[in-house]
Each structure stands twice: as structure tokens, then as C-alpha cells.
Design a protein around this motif. Structure first.
Motif, PDB file in Angstrom:
ATOM      1  N   VAL A 115      -0.638  -6.362  -4.478  1.00  0.00           N
ATOM      2  CA  VAL A 115       0.382  -7.090  -5.186  1.00  0.00           C
ATOM      3  C   VAL A 115       0.492  -7.135  -6.890  1.00  0.00           C
ATOM      4  O   VAL A 115       1.088  -7.056  -7.100  1.00  0.00           O
ATOM      5  N   ALA A 116      -0.675  -7.891  -6.723  1.00  0.00           N
ATOM      6  CA  ALA A 116      -1.216  -7.397  -8.227  1.00  0.00           C
ATOM      7  C   ALA A 116      -1.501  -6.254  -8.894  1.00  0.00           C
ATOM      8  O   ALA A 116      -1.169  -5.839  -9.689  1.00  0.00           O
ATOM      9  N   ARG A 117      -1.916  -5.260  -7.696  1.00  0.00           N
ATOM     10  CA  ARG A 117      -2.073  -3.870  -8.767  1.00  0.00           C
ATOM     11  C   ARG A 117      -0.173  -3.054  -8.768  1.00  0.00           C
ATOM     12  O   ARG A 117      -0.259  -3.168 -10.241  1.00  0.00           O
ATOM     13  N   LEU A 118       0.330  -3.729  -8.156  1.00  0.00           N
ATOM     14  CA  LEU A 118       2.063  -3.643  -8.278  1.00  0.00           C
ATOM     15  C   LEU A 118       2.568  -3.824  -9.533  1.00  0.00           C
ATOM     16  O   LEU A 118       3.767  -3.312 -10.222  1.00  0.00           O
ATOM     17  N   HIS A 119       2.303  -5.354  -9.517  1.00  0.00           N
ATOM     18  CA  HIS A 119       2.372  -5.768 -10.715  1.00  0.00           C
ATOM     19  C   HIS A 119       1.930  -5.509 -11.518  1.00  0.00           C
ATOM     20  O   HIS A 119       2.760  -5.860 -13.055  1.00  0.00           O
ATOM     21  N   THR A 120       1.005  -5.106 -12.038  1.00  0.00           N
ATOM     22  CA  THR A 120       0.071  -4.928 -13.384  1.00  0.00           C
ATOM     23  C   THR A 120       0.840  -3.335 -13.688  1.00  0.00           C
ATOM     24  O   THR A 120       1.090  -2.773 -15.071  1.00  0.00           O
ATOM     25  N   LEU A 121       1.013  -2.359 -12.548  1.00  0.00           N
ATOM     26  CA  LEU A 121       1.375  -1.246 -12.986  1.00  0.00           C
ATOM     27  C   LEU A 121       3.098  -1.280 -13.269  1.00  0.00           C
ATOM     28  O   LEU A 121       3.571  -0.069 -13.865  1.00  0.00           O
ATOM     29  N   ARG A 122       4.317  -1.952 -12.963  1.00  0.00           N
ATOM     30  CA  ARG A 122       5.485  -2.750 -13.343  1.00  0.00           C
ATOM     31  C   ARG A 122       5.412  -2.823 -14.558  1.00  0.00           C
ATOM     32  O   ARG A 122       6.636  -2.420 -15.680  1.00  0.00           O
TER      33      ARG A 122
ATOM     34  N   ALA B 199       0.786  -1.292   0.078  1.00  0.00           N
ATOM     35  CA  ALA B 199       0.107  -0.269  -0.122  1.00  0.00           C
ATOM     36  C   ALA B 199       0.597   1.479  -0.118  1.00  0.00           C
ATOM     37  O   ALA B 199       0.268   2.659   0.054  1.00  0.00           O
ATOM     38  N   SER B 200       2.257   1.466   0.493  1.00  0.00           N
ATOM     39  CA  SER B 200       2.603   1.777   1.340  1.00  0.00           C
ATOM     40  C   SER B 200       3.550   3.072  -0.413  1.00  0.00           C
ATOM     41  O   SER B 200       3.431   4.019  -0.811  1.00  0.00           O
ATOM     42  N   ALA B 201       4.055   1.385  -1.663  1.00  0.00           N
ATOM     43  CA  ALA B 201       4.406   1.510  -2.083  1.00  0.00           C
ATOM     44  C   ALA B 201       3.766   1.846  -3.213  1.00  0.00           C
ATOM     45  O   ALA B 201       4.002   2.746  -4.568  1.00  0.00           O
ATOM     46  N   LEU B 202       2.869   1.958  -3.823  1.00  0.00           N
ATOM     47  CA  LEU B 202       1.895   2.421  -4.182  1.00  0.00           C
ATOM     48  C   LEU B 202       1.038   3.448  -3.977  1.00  0.00           C
ATOM     49  O   LEU B 202       0.727   4.869  -4.920  1.00  0.00           O
ATOM     50  N   ARG B 203       1.160   3.820  -2.582  1.00  0.00           N
ATOM     51  CA  ARG B 203       0.436   5.192  -2.812  1.00  0.00           C
ATOM     52  C   ARG B 203       2.393   6.752  -2.805  1.00  0.00           C
ATOM     53  O   ARG B 203       1.215   7.531  -3.356  1.00  0.00           O
ATOM     54  N   ALA B 204       2.971   5.915  -3.184  1.00  0.00           N
ATOM     55  CA  ALA B 204       4.739   6.551  -3.491  1.00  0.00           C
ATOM     56  C   ALA B 204       4.124   6.492  -5.224  1.00  0.00           C
ATOM     57  O   ALA B 204       4.865   7.279  -5.237  1.00  0.00           O
TER      58      ALA B 204
END
Length: 82
Positions: free
Chosen positions: A70-77, A12-17
Motif C-alpha cells: 500500500v505504501a508503494r501504491l501511495h508513492t506511485l500515485r 500486489a495485483s494493482a502494482l503488477r497491473a
């Protein structure tokens, strides 16, 4: 409970960043408002597991939240930043 809860907090913190504020919020609402209370009732009261059922509901909700984030982070990556 510590590993999935810590994982969802970091994700969550990584996504907010990255400026993605709504997905962490939606993930927490989904997990801790829509999943955890009915699951806690079902495991704790209906199945008679008591406090163990409540702890299981917290763990499952944390895994749901971590999975979504984590799925959202993977999608953005995987997609180029605009």
C-alpha cells in the motif's frame, strides 16, 4: 488474517497491473520468507503459544506485506507517471 491477506493480494495485483513486478515479489519474500518463519518459531515455540502463535505470525506477516504494498501504491500515485 483474511483482511490483511486479501488487501495484500489486491495491492500486489494493482502494482503488477501498473507494470511494477519486483516490489510485490520483494514484499512477499520479505514478509513470508524473512519475517513469518522466525516470528512463527518465536511466538509458537519460544513463547509456547502453539498454533495460536503460528496464526499470529501469519497475520503479522500479512500486515507487513500489505503495508509495504500500500505504501508503494501511495508513492506511485503521488508521483507523475513517466
Amino acid at each position: 488474517i483474511l483482511a490483511p491477506d486479501g488487501g495484500q493480494a489486491v495491492a500486489a495485483s494493482a502494482l503488477r497491473a501498473r507494470g511494477d513486478h519486483w516490489v510485490p515479489t520483494a514484499s512477499h519474500v520479505l514478509s513470508y520468507v524473512l519475517v513469518m518463519p522466525p516470528l512463527g518459531w518465536w511466538l509458537g515455540e519460544h513463547l509456547g503459544r502453539g498454533v495460536a502463535g503460528l496464526m499470529e505470525a501469519i497475520a503479522i506477516a500479512s500486515f507487513v506485506s500489505a503495508g509495504v504494498l500500500v505504501a508503494r501504491l501511495h508513492t506511485l500515485r503521488a508521483s507523475p507517471r513517466g
